[in-house]
Design a protein around this motif. Structure first.
Motif, PDB file in Angstrom:
ATOM      1  N   LEU A 130       0.937  -1.531  -0.013  1.00 36.06           N
ATOM      2  CA  LEU A 130      -0.625  -0.071   0.040  1.00 36.06           C
ATOM      3  C   LEU A 130       0.690   1.539   0.036  1.00 36.06           C
ATOM      4  N   HIS A 131       1.998   0.929   0.319  1.00 31.75           N
ATOM      5  CA  HIS A 131       2.876   2.273   0.618  1.00 31.75           C
ATOM      6  C   HIS A 131       4.058   2.580  -0.229  1.00 31.75           C
ATOM      7  N   TYR A 132       4.064   1.532  -1.297  1.00 26.03           N
ATOM      8  CA  TYR A 132       4.924   0.918  -2.496  1.00 26.03           C
ATOM      9  C   TYR A 132       5.052   2.069  -3.624  1.00 26.03           C
ATOM     10  N   THR A 133       4.300   2.846  -3.560  1.00 25.66           N
ATOM     11  CA  THR A 133       4.209   4.153  -4.641  1.00 25.66           C
ATOM     12  C   THR A 133       4.835   5.273  -4.037  1.00 25.66           C
ATOM     13  N   THR A 134       4.692   5.429  -3.395  1.00 23.55           N
ATOM     14  CA  THR A 134       4.816   6.555  -2.097  1.00 23.55           C
ATOM     15  C   THR A 134       6.212   6.501  -1.535  1.00 23.55           C
ATOM     16  N   ILE A 135       6.934   5.397  -1.886  1.00 21.11           N
ATOM     17  CA  ILE A 135       8.641   4.669  -0.816  1.00 21.11           C
ATOM     18  C   ILE A 135       9.255   5.018  -2.292  1.00 21.11           C
ATOM     19  N   MET A 136       8.960   4.146  -3.510  1.00 20.01           N
ATOM     20  CA  MET A 136       9.510   3.958  -4.257  1.00 20.01           C
ATOM     21  C   MET A 136       9.139   4.785  -5.133  1.00 20.01           C
ATOM     22  N   SER A 137       9.391   6.419  -4.934  1.00 20.52           N
ATOM     23  CA  SER A 137       8.702   7.146  -6.237  1.00 20.52           C
ATOM     24  C   SER A 137       9.503   7.771  -6.795  1.00 20.52           C
ATOM     25  N   ARG A 138       9.471   8.119  -8.464  1.00 24.37           N
ATOM     26  CA  ARG A 138      10.159   8.217  -9.383  1.00 24.37           C
ATOM     27  C   ARG A 138      11.980   8.969  -8.806  1.00 24.37           C
ATOM     28  N   ARG A 139      11.900   9.877  -7.752  1.00 24.75           N
ATOM     29  CA  ARG A 139      12.929  11.121  -7.099  1.00 24.75           C
ATOM     30  C   ARG A 139      13.281   9.497  -6.200  1.00 24.75           C
ATOM     31  N   SER A 140      12.321   9.181  -5.765  1.00 29.52           N
ATOM     32  CA  SER A 140      13.443   8.247  -5.004  1.00 29.52           C
ATOM     33  C   SER A 140      14.259   6.950  -5.441  1.00 29.52           C
ATOM     34  N   CYS A 141      13.818   6.538  -6.673  1.00 28.17           N
ATOM     35  CA  CYS A 141      14.529   5.713  -7.209  1.00 28.17           C
ATOM     36  C   CYS A 141      15.734   5.918  -7.927  1.00 28.17           C
ATOM     37  N   LEU A 142      15.716   7.958  -9.033  1.00 18.63           N
ATOM     38  CA  LEU A 142      16.812   8.155  -8.542  1.00 18.63           C
ATOM     39  C   LEU A 142      17.594   8.099  -8.090  1.00 18.63           C
ATOM     40  N   GLN A 143      17.774   9.419  -6.738  1.00 20.15           N
ATOM     41  CA  GLN A 143      18.614   8.943  -5.532  1.00 20.15           C
ATOM     42  C   GLN A 143      18.792   7.586  -4.825  1.00 20.15           C
ATOM     43  N   LEU A 144      18.159   6.473  -5.200  1.00 17.91           N
ATOM     44  CA  LEU A 144      18.735   5.221  -4.395  1.00 17.91           C
ATOM     45  C   LEU A 144      19.473   4.749  -5.569  1.00 17.91           C
ATOM     46  N   VAL A 145      19.454   4.696  -7.192  1.00 18.64           N
ATOM     47  CA  VAL A 145      20.590   4.688  -7.483  1.00 18.64           C
ATOM     48  C   VAL A 145      21.507   4.789  -8.049  1.00 18.64           C
ATOM     49  N   VAL A 146      21.373   6.450  -7.711  1.00 21.10           N
ATOM     50  CA  VAL A 146      22.679   7.417  -8.090  1.00 21.10           C
ATOM     51  C   VAL A 146      23.299   7.051  -7.229  1.00 21.10           C
ATOM     52  N   SER A 147      23.214   6.690  -5.253  1.00 24.09           N
ATOM     53  CA  SER A 147      23.822   6.531  -4.188  1.00 24.09           C
ATOM     54  C   SER A 147      24.134   4.978  -4.983  1.00 24.09           C
ATOM     55  N   THR A 148      23.827   4.271  -5.434  1.00 21.40           N
ATOM     56  CA  THR A 148      24.330   3.114  -5.458  1.00 21.40           C
ATOM     57  C   THR A 148      25.817   2.789  -6.230  1.00 21.40           C
ATOM     58  N   TRP A 149      25.980   4.195  -7.482  1.00 16.06           N
ATOM     59  CA  TRP A 149      26.908   4.322  -8.429  1.00 16.06           C
ATOM     60  C   TRP A 149      27.825   5.730  -7.537  1.00 16.06           C
ATOM     61  N   ILE A 150      27.269   6.214  -6.070  1.00 18.27           N
ATOM     62  CA  ILE A 150      28.328   7.117  -5.210  1.00 18.27           C
ATOM     63  C   ILE A 150      28.925   5.957  -4.049  1.00 18.27           C
ATOM     64  N   GLY A 151      28.378   4.596  -4.685  1.00 14.72           N
ATOM     65  CA  GLY A 151      29.152   3.836  -2.584  1.00 14.72           C
ATOM     66  C   GLY A 151      30.429   2.723  -3.828  1.00 14.72           C
ATOM     67  N   GLY A 152      30.158   2.625  -5.145  1.00 22.72           N
ATOM     68  CA  GLY A 152      30.438   2.323  -5.916  1.00 22.72           C
ATOM     69  C   GLY A 152      31.914   3.088  -6.193  1.00 22.72           C
ATOM     70  N   PHE A 153      31.761   4.670  -6.701  1.00 25.40           N
ATOM     71  CA  PHE A 153      32.602   4.902  -6.786  1.00 25.40           C
ATOM     72  C   PHE A 153      34.433   5.306  -5.729  1.00 25.40           C
ATOM     73  N   LEU A 154      33.045   5.626  -4.230  1.00 25.03           N
ATOM     74  CA  LEU A 154      34.486   5.490  -3.403  1.00 25.03           C
ATOM     75  C   LEU A 154      34.463   4.187  -2.622  1.00 25.03           C
ATOM     76  N   HIS A 155      34.374   3.416  -2.577  1.00 26.80           N
ATOM     77  CA  HIS A 155      34.778   1.680  -2.836  1.00 26.80           C
ATOM     78  C   HIS A 155      35.710   1.620  -3.451  1.00 26.80           C
ATOM     79  N   SER A 156      35.558   1.698  -5.258  1.00 29.79           N
ATOM     80  CA  SER A 156      36.759   1.376  -6.159  1.00 29.79           C
ATOM     81  C   SER A 156      37.963   2.496  -5.864  1.00 29.79           C
ATOM     82  N   PHE A 157      36.749   3.962  -5.245  1.00 31.71           N
ATOM     83  CA  PHE A 157      38.860   4.669  -5.384  1.00 31.71           C
ATOM     84  C   PHE A 157      39.549   4.441  -4.160  1.00 31.71           C
ATOM     85  N   THR A 158      39.064   3.953  -3.024  1.00 34.11           N
ATOM     86  CA  THR A 158      39.621   2.590  -1.788  1.00 34.11           C
ATOM     87  C   THR A 158      40.821   1.973  -2.067  1.00 34.11           C
ATOM     88  N   GLN A 159      40.140   1.469  -3.227  1.00 33.36           N
ATOM     89  CA  GLN A 159      40.679  -0.030  -3.471  1.00 33.36           C
ATOM     90  C   GLN A 159      41.871   0.419  -4.562  1.00 33.36           C
TER      91      GLN A 159
END
Length: 315
Positions: A130-159
């Motif tokens: 019932l809360h899916y469309t609110t929690i996983m809004s278009r903006r939230s999805c974009l922010q979450l995907v960007v966060s995975t790319w940022i996490g990947g960058f920080l990890h690779s930079f460290t390595q």
């Protein structure tokens, strides 16, 4: 280059799988076929999701991004390997080696975070519909995907940063078919103990952290599915989650074996590395396609609209 009595390494030699010319031709053909199929399959997934409006939902948006990550991950490894199979020198410059190592962990780390995000998406869809469309809004999805790319960058930079700080003045032969942290670190001409601890801590935090989130998410999902009274509803939920779980195992299993230990070389390292860098990017779209009726229907629409993709379909 020599400084004092030490030789500074400016290039490495990638040993690969075999020095036998006949076997190298076999590997070249096999890698080329897998790479072409990987490009075709993942592009097909992305084009299908883009063209079919019925697939414009968070789940398929994440699936499209996963296909893009798979395509990038295989591109980091395979083209250079293909070149080495037909080259006599099989060399890679120090800078190219570090760049390959960086992008390998960039896309690989982002994929680990992304699979965790997909598990969270399924958790919200099944446990809080019932809360899916609110929690996983278009903006939230974009922010979450960007966060995975940022996490990947920080990890690779460290390595990459930890690896590039090591002094290389001795052997130049990397016992692998691409540049990675462990195969490169063992060539350092000083103690790598501190580096190994930091690398394992970084990898362990990501791999175990992501796996723990996925595991807990699917525990809640399992309990919720068992409460569904409709057999058809349970089957649909199990089918969707089973595909994702299989992909998680294919990615996290080899990563735990390769990165959750010190820089010790095992005979099976190359085969395990080949599995998650070359075969898994091809298997992922196949797994999701074969078990997802919406994607298959979308592909049929793409087949009817786009002539250039017809060769990828079975008549």
């Amino acid at each position: 280059m020599e400084i004092g009595n030490e030789t500074i390494v400016t290039q490495f030699k990638l040993i690969g799988f075999s020095s036998t010319p006949e076997l190298q031709i076999v590997f070249f053909v096999a890698f080329l076929i897998v790479y072409l199929l990987t490009i075709g399959a993942n592009l097909l997934i992305m084009v299908t999701i883009y063209m079919d409006s019925h697939l414009h939902s968070p789940m398929y948006f994440f699936l499209s991004n996963l296909s893009f990550l798979d395509l990038c991950l295989s591109t980091v490894v395979i083209p250079k390997s293909l070149l080495n199979f037909v080259s006599q020198s099989k060399t890679i410059s120090f800078n190219e080696c570090i760049v390959q190592l960086f992008f390998l962990h960039f896309f690989g780390g982002a994929e680990c975070f992304h699979l965790t995000l997909m598990a969270y998406d399924r958790y919200v869809a099944i446990c809080s519909p019932l809360h899916y469309t609110t929690i996983m809004s278009r903006r939230s999805c974009l922010q979450l995907v960007v966060s995975t790319w940022i996490g990947g960058f920080l990890h690779s930079f460290t390595q990459a940063f930890l690896t590039v700080q090591l002094p290389f003045c001795g052997p130049r032969e990397i016992n692998h078919f691409f540049c990675d942290v462990h195969p490169v670190s063992v060539l350092a001409c000083s103690s790598t103990f501190i580096n190994e601890i930091l690398v394992m801590a970084n990898n362990g935090t990501i791999v175990l952290g992501c796996f723990l989130v996925v595991f807990i998410s699917y525990l809640y999902i399992l309990f919720t599915i068992l409460k569904i009274h409709s057999a058809q509803g349970r089957h649909k939920a199990f089918s969707t989650c089973a595909s994702h779980l299989l992909v998680v195992i294919l990615i996290f299993g080899p990563c735990v074996f390769i990165y959750m230990r010190p820089s010790v070389t095992f005979s099976m390292d190359k085969m395990v590395s080949m599995f998650y860098t070359i075969l898994t990017p091809l298997l992922n779209p196949i797994i999701y396609t074969l078990r997802n009726e919406k994607v298959k229907r979308g592909m049929k629409k793409v087949k009817d609209r786009t002539v250039c993709f017809q060769w990828l379909f079975i008549p």
